[in-house]
Structure formats: C-alpha cells, structure tokens
Design a protein around this motif. Structure first.
Motif, mmCIF file in Angstrom:
data_model
loop_
_atom_site.group_PDB
_atom_site.id
_atom_site.type_symbol
_atom_site.label_atom_id
_atom_site.label_comp_id
_atom_site.label_asym_id
_atom_site.label_seq_id
_atom_site.Cartn_x
_atom_site.Cartn_y
_atom_site.Cartn_z
ATOM 1 N N LEU A 36 0.826 -1.212 0.000
ATOM 2 C CA LEU A 36 0.000 0.000 0.000
ATOM 3 C C LEU A 36 0.857 1.257 0.000
ATOM 4 O O LEU A 36 0.550 2.230 -0.695
ATOM 5 C CB LEU A 36 -0.942 0.012 1.202
ATOM 6 C CG LEU A 36 -2.150 -0.907 1.101
ATOM 7 C CD1 LEU A 36 -2.852 -0.996 2.448
ATOM 8 C CD2 LEU A 36 -3.107 -0.425 0.024
ATOM 9 N N LEU A 37 1.933 1.254 0.768
ATOM 10 C CA LEU A 37 2.828 2.411 0.798
ATOM 11 C C LEU A 37 3.451 2.626 -0.579
ATOM 12 O O LEU A 37 3.577 3.767 -1.049
ATOM 13 C CB LEU A 37 3.890 2.210 1.877
ATOM 14 C CG LEU A 37 4.759 3.390 2.250
ATOM 15 C CD1 LEU A 37 3.942 4.624 2.597
ATOM 16 C CD2 LEU A 37 5.651 3.016 3.424
ATOM 17 N N SER A 38 3.778 1.552 -1.243
ATOM 18 C CA SER A 38 4.307 1.642 -2.605
ATOM 19 C C SER A 38 3.271 2.229 -3.551
ATOM 20 O O SER A 38 3.579 3.114 -4.364
ATOM 21 C CB SER A 38 4.729 0.246 -3.080
ATOM 22 O OG SER A 38 5.026 0.239 -4.445
ATOM 23 N N VAL A 39 2.029 1.765 -3.444
ATOM 24 C CA VAL A 39 0.952 2.274 -4.290
ATOM 25 C C VAL A 39 0.742 3.765 -4.057
ATOM 26 O O VAL A 39 0.646 4.556 -5.002
ATOM 27 C CB VAL A 39 -0.361 1.493 -4.024
ATOM 28 C CG1 VAL A 39 -1.564 2.201 -4.630
ATOM 29 C CG2 VAL A 39 -0.254 0.060 -4.544
ATOM 30 N N HIS A 40 0.687 4.158 -2.796
ATOM 31 C CA HIS A 40 0.346 5.544 -2.466
ATOM 32 C C HIS A 40 1.509 6.530 -2.609
ATOM 33 O O HIS A 40 1.298 7.736 -2.523
ATOM 34 C CB HIS A 40 -0.276 5.614 -1.072
ATOM 35 C CG HIS A 40 -1.655 5.036 -1.044
ATOM 36 N ND1 HIS A 40 -2.769 5.733 -1.465
ATOM 37 C CD2 HIS A 40 -2.100 3.803 -0.689
ATOM 38 C CE1 HIS A 40 -3.838 4.968 -1.355
ATOM 39 N NE2 HIS A 40 -3.459 3.785 -0.888
ATOM 40 N N THR A 41 2.709 6.026 -2.831
ATOM 41 C CA THR A 41 3.850 6.913 -3.098
ATOM 42 C C THR A 41 4.303 6.831 -4.552
ATOM 43 O O THR A 41 5.157 7.606 -4.977
ATOM 44 C CB THR A 41 5.056 6.573 -2.187
ATOM 45 O OG1 THR A 41 5.435 5.215 -2.410
ATOM 46 C CG2 THR A 41 4.739 6.829 -0.734
ATOM 47 N N GLY A 42 3.756 5.866 -5.287
ATOM 48 C CA GLY A 42 4.156 5.693 -6.681
ATOM 49 C C GLY A 42 5.544 5.106 -6.844
ATOM 50 O O GLY A 42 6.161 5.245 -7.897
ATOM 51 N N ILE A 43 6.027 4.422 -5.821
ATOM 52 C CA ILE A 43 7.357 3.814 -5.887
ATOM 53 C C ILE A 43 7.223 2.373 -6.377
ATOM 54 O O ILE A 43 6.451 1.581 -5.830
ATOM 55 C CB ILE A 43 8.050 3.866 -4.509
ATOM 56 C CG1 ILE A 43 8.349 5.325 -4.153
ATOM 57 C CG2 ILE A 43 9.325 3.015 -4.501
ATOM 58 C CD1 ILE A 43 8.858 5.531 -2.740
ATOM 59 N N ALA A 62 12.950 -0.356 -6.832
ATOM 60 C CA ALA A 62 13.576 0.133 -5.598
ATOM 61 C C ALA A 62 14.477 -0.931 -4.976
ATOM 62 O O ALA A 62 15.586 -0.627 -4.518
ATOM 63 C CB ALA A 62 12.505 0.572 -4.601
ATOM 64 N N VAL A 63 14.031 -2.176 -4.969
ATOM 65 C CA VAL A 63 14.844 -3.262 -4.410
ATOM 66 C C VAL A 63 16.101 -3.468 -5.247
ATOM 67 O O VAL A 63 17.206 -3.613 -4.704
ATOM 68 C CB VAL A 63 14.024 -4.561 -4.288
ATOM 69 C CG1 VAL A 63 14.916 -5.750 -3.970
ATOM 70 C CG2 VAL A 63 12.945 -4.411 -3.209
ATOM 71 N N ALA A 64 15.962 -3.467 -6.559
ATOM 72 C CA ALA A 64 17.132 -3.653 -7.425
ATOM 73 C C ALA A 64 18.153 -2.538 -7.231
ATOM 74 O O ALA A 64 19.362 -2.799 -7.129
ATOM 75 C CB ALA A 64 16.686 -3.729 -8.888
ATOM 76 N N VAL A 65 17.685 -1.292 -7.169
ATOM 77 C CA VAL A 65 18.586 -0.158 -6.966
ATOM 78 C C VAL A 65 19.275 -0.274 -5.607
ATOM 79 O O VAL A 65 20.492 -0.067 -5.493
ATOM 80 C CB VAL A 65 17.824 1.182 -7.105
ATOM 81 C CG1 VAL A 65 18.658 2.352 -6.605
ATOM 82 C CG2 VAL A 65 17.387 1.392 -8.540
ATOM 83 N N LYS A 66 18.518 -0.620 -4.584
ATOM 84 C CA LYS A 66 19.100 -0.728 -3.239
ATOM 85 C C LYS A 66 20.106 -1.867 -3.164
ATOM 86 O O LYS A 66 21.147 -1.741 -2.493
ATOM 87 C CB LYS A 66 17.983 -0.919 -2.201
ATOM 88 C CG LYS A 66 18.474 -0.913 -0.776
ATOM 89 C CD LYS A 66 19.120 0.415 -0.396
ATOM 90 C CE LYS A 66 19.501 0.403 1.071
ATOM 91 N NZ LYS A 66 20.125 1.645 1.483
ATOM 92 N N MET A 67 19.842 -2.981 -3.832
ATOM 93 C CA MET A 67 20.803 -4.092 -3.838
ATOM 94 C C MET A 67 22.112 -3.679 -4.491
ATOM 95 O O MET A 67 23.199 -4.062 -4.028
ATOM 96 C CB MET A 67 20.201 -5.322 -4.514
ATOM 97 C CG MET A 67 19.129 -5.980 -3.664
ATOM 98 S SD MET A 67 18.379 -7.407 -4.453
ATOM 99 C CE MET A 67 19.748 -8.543 -4.458
ATOM 100 N N THR A 68 22.022 -2.867 -5.555
ATOM 101 C CA THR A 68 23.231 -2.361 -6.210
ATOM 102 C C THR A 68 24.009 -1.465 -5.251
ATOM 103 O O THR A 68 25.238 -1.588 -5.124
ATOM 104 C CB THR A 68 22.872 -1.599 -7.503
ATOM 105 O OG1 THR A 68 22.211 -2.503 -8.387
ATOM 106 C CG2 THR A 68 24.100 -1.022 -8.166
ATOM 107 N N LYS A 69 23.311 -0.574 -4.565
ATOM 108 C CA LYS A 69 23.960 0.294 -3.574
ATOM 109 C C LYS A 69 24.601 -0.535 -2.461
ATOM 110 O O LYS A 69 25.728 -0.245 -2.026
ATOM 111 C CB LYS A 69 22.953 1.263 -2.960
ATOM 112 C CG LYS A 69 22.474 2.344 -3.887
ATOM 113 C CD LYS A 69 21.428 3.212 -3.191
ATOM 114 C CE LYS A 69 20.869 4.270 -4.095
ATOM 115 N NZ LYS A 69 19.819 5.063 -3.410
#
Length: 110
Positions: free
Chosen positions: A82-89, A94-101
């Motif tokens: 729901l947080l993803s839906v309501h923020t448009g993330i 996001a998980v792929a980018v964070k794993m790279t970081k």
C-alpha cells in the motif's frame, strides 16, 4: 498463490482493491501507512521477543507460531504494498537499486 508464480503487481493490486472496497484510501497516507508498518513490525517482534536465537530459528516449525508469523508477515507486506501504491514507488525497481547500492557499500569478501 506462491512466491514463484505471483507478481508484485498482482499482490499490490489485490491489497489496493481490498482497501478500496472498504473505503480506506483516505486513511492511507504515507505517514499513516508508515506508522501502521511500525506497529505491525512490533507485533512480529512480540512473537519472537524472548526466544533465544536457536528458538527463533525453530519457531516456524511449530504450527501455531508459524501461523502467527505468517499473519504478521502478511500484514507487513500488505502495508508495504500500500505504501508503494500511495507513493508511486515501484518496489521491484527500488529493491534492485538498493541491492546495487548495498553491493558497493558491503562488498563480498574476495
């Protein structure tokens, strides 16, 4: 449904439709969802709170504890969706980018 065959989008759509059918959208602001997420994580912690490390590893072997853990994990996942839906993330992005970081921040030993 199973992790191997269910898309993130299908899960997000399911929880979005569930909430919409109940008229809950006005309450699903990012702030409220983050607070609800913290509460649900607290409920998960409560199940495992006083267990030893070994007991916590074995907890899912007990049917009653496993069911309680599954309920709390589902509550947490639903709120994250729901947080993803309501923020448009986009969660997958996001998980792929964070794993790279994280790979850069925490390189595997050579």
């Amino acid at each position: 449904m199973a992790d191997a065959t269910t898309s993130v989008e299908a899960l997000k759509d399911g929880i979005r439709r569930f909430a919409a059918a109940r008229g809950w959208e006005p309450y699903h602001t990012p702030k409220n969802l983050a607070m609800a997420l913290a509460s649900e994580v607290g409920e998960l912690c409560d199940i495992l709170r006083w267990l030893t490390a070994e007991e916590s590893v074995a907890a899912a072997s007990d049917a009653v504890t496993r069911a309680a853990l599954a309920d709390e994990l589902a509550d947490i996942a639903n709120i994250v969706f729901l947080l993803s839906v309501h923020t448009g993330i986009d969660l997958s992005d996001a998980v792929a980018v964070k794993m790279t970081k994280n790979a850069i921040k925490y390189p595997a030993p050579a």
